[in-house]
Design an enzyme around this catalytic site. Sequence first.
Site, PDB file in Angstrom:
ATOM      1  N   CYS A  79       0.838  -1.205   0.000  1.00  0.00           N
ATOM      2  CA  CYS A  79       0.000   0.000   0.000  1.00  0.00           C
ATOM      3  C   CYS A  79       0.876   1.260   0.000  1.00  0.00           C
ATOM      4  O   CYS A  79       1.466   1.598  -1.014  1.00  0.00           O
ATOM      5  CB  CYS A  79      -0.964  -0.032   1.187  1.00  0.00           C
ATOM      6  SG  CYS A  79      -2.352   1.116   1.009  1.00  0.00           S
ATOM      7  N   HIS A 167      -3.820  -5.179   0.715  1.00  0.00           N
ATOM      8  CA  HIS A 167      -3.269  -5.699   1.963  1.00  0.00           C
ATOM      9  C   HIS A 167      -3.407  -7.228   2.003  1.00  0.00           C
ATOM     10  O   HIS A 167      -4.485  -7.747   2.295  1.00  0.00           O
ATOM     11  CB  HIS A 167      -4.007  -5.088   3.163  1.00  0.00           C
ATOM     12  CG  HIS A 167      -3.662  -3.653   3.402  1.00  0.00           C
ATOM     13  ND1 HIS A 167      -2.617  -3.261   4.200  1.00  0.00           N
ATOM     14  CD2 HIS A 167      -4.220  -2.518   2.918  1.00  0.00           C
ATOM     15  CE1 HIS A 167      -2.543  -1.940   4.212  1.00  0.00           C
ATOM     16  NE2 HIS A 167      -3.508  -1.467   3.446  1.00  0.00           N
ATOM     17  N   GLU A 169      -2.162  -9.205   4.174  1.00  0.00           N
ATOM     18  CA  GLU A 169      -2.087  -9.715   5.546  1.00  0.00           C
ATOM     19  C   GLU A 169      -3.444  -9.894   6.210  1.00  0.00           C
ATOM     20  O   GLU A 169      -3.574 -10.623   7.194  1.00  0.00           O
ATOM     21  CB  GLU A 169      -1.202  -8.800   6.403  1.00  0.00           C
ATOM     22  CG  GLU A 169      -1.758  -7.402   6.676  1.00  0.00           C
ATOM     23  CD  GLU A 169      -1.447  -6.393   5.595  1.00  0.00           C
ATOM     24  OE1 GLU A 169      -1.565  -5.176   5.853  1.00  0.00           O
ATOM     25  OE2 GLU A 169      -1.089  -6.794   4.462  1.00  0.00           O
ATOM     26  N   GLY A 223      -1.105 -14.989  34.886  1.00  0.00           N
ATOM     27  CA  GLY A 223      -1.409 -15.000  33.469  1.00  0.00           C
ATOM     28  C   GLY A 223      -0.375 -15.728  32.635  1.00  0.00           C
ATOM     29  O   GLY A 223       0.619 -16.256  33.151  1.00  0.00           O
TER      30      GLY A 223
END
Length: 509
Positions: A79, A167, A169, A223
């Site tokens: 892009c 794009h 991705e 976590g």
Amino acid sequence: MTEKIIILDFGSQFTQLIARRVRELNVYCEIHPFNKIPVLDSHVKGLILSGSPCSVREKDAPNVTLDGIRKKIPVLGVCYGAQLMAHNAGNEVVASQIREYGRAKITEMNSSDKLLSGMSLNSQVWMSHGDTISGVSGDFELIASTETVKVAAYKIKGEDTYGIQFHPEVTHSTEGKILIKNFVVGICGCKQDWTSDIFIESTISDLKTKLSNDKVVLGLSGGVDSSVAAVLIDKAIGKNLTCIFVDNGLLRKNEYDEVLTSYKGMGLNVIGVDAKKEFYAALKDLSDPEAKRKAIGRTFIEIFDVEAHKIKDVKWLGQGTIYPDVIESVSVKGPSATIKSHHNVGGLPEKMNMKVVEPLNTLFKDEVRLVGKSLGIDDKILQRHPFPGPGLAIRILGDITEEKVRVLQEVDYIFIQGLKNKSLYNMVWQAGAILLPVKSVGVMGDERTYENVVALRAVSSMDGMTADWVHLPYEFLADISNEIINKVKGVNRVVYDISSKPPATIEWE
């Protein structure tokens, strides 16, 4: 050293997603600001230029000189990156009359080109741009077009340099992964040998060298990130690692005891600290979300500092920092103004005069989980939903009291256990309950009630940057609502949050 792909970031919201797609191919990659190009040594196999919210036609548009780079290693401009290379070579980039955003189809394509090999004519791609390349000339060769974008992809003759206007991705580009693999593996020649096991082996080796016989202290949260970081450091230095788990009184129901038990079962050296009174005192009469966060952060630092100094000769502070945190701190625009101050350990290195060791600072969250799985860490920890640093304090709107915490812990427990019992927990990225500063009229038995309202929140996401609310079954929500109202004294109404991010955030504060 591992071979890698370098991504130059021009400020696109999709830059991290490009990196994730490359890493899904078992190829290591790093993101660097466009104005801080790293040394491109023999381990760098290719360069990707990201998109940007800017226009190459602006006076102070982000720019980069690729002289001496392009013919040495393959380059892919995405892009803005494609527009920049075209613009710098004298091709015209103009403002589109209509902003091109959304799905498009490739209507013309040179399928014999290495970048587009294996892709289909009419393949769907995702456009997101206000400018367009009006045409290419000279060494620039057109290799793909859509119905509305003539220069959807180009190649520079005599070198492995490409530009694409779409794009690849994002998942909306249905064959985007093929294109990325063509570039990374086919054109750059990457071996696809960057795996969890390789990461673990090299990281433990590096930690042994860096830490030697030094002592490390690490704050555990229960976590994923801090747990995986702790196990990696433990495998490198064993008994020289001490972990501290602080109960701030804002954890989920039974969490303090359950987490301590699970850590001891992993063989970690863990000290548990009950500091509920200190945190409640620091939060007294505070209602502003940022004031609550700062009070919690300050109190955590004070308590952790005291506990850490009980251990003699500690030189290192271990942290579970992951790659998105690192990228944010060195981003094109500088640290984001939207970062909330719940990164509790932020002030610790300066206060404690310690060096910092961050074994996960090159990994994304999903990669941390894969490493944890290879290390044999229990799925109960690895699949645990993200939980905010300030805990339930930012899920209680308004001031904090022990009674409010008790009520929310009970509500949250019923909701989370219900998700687990109905096999819904792992389809949700994050879930929790929020205690609202609202009371409503209800009828229980033959009596009128005037009690609290709680909101339930469940979202799906890849990394928390964007999120959609989860369409939990109506029957499940009905059962959970009924159980909460029947079992939790002080609650007579349950609502479900159906807001996505953006425009809403995942947490309410």
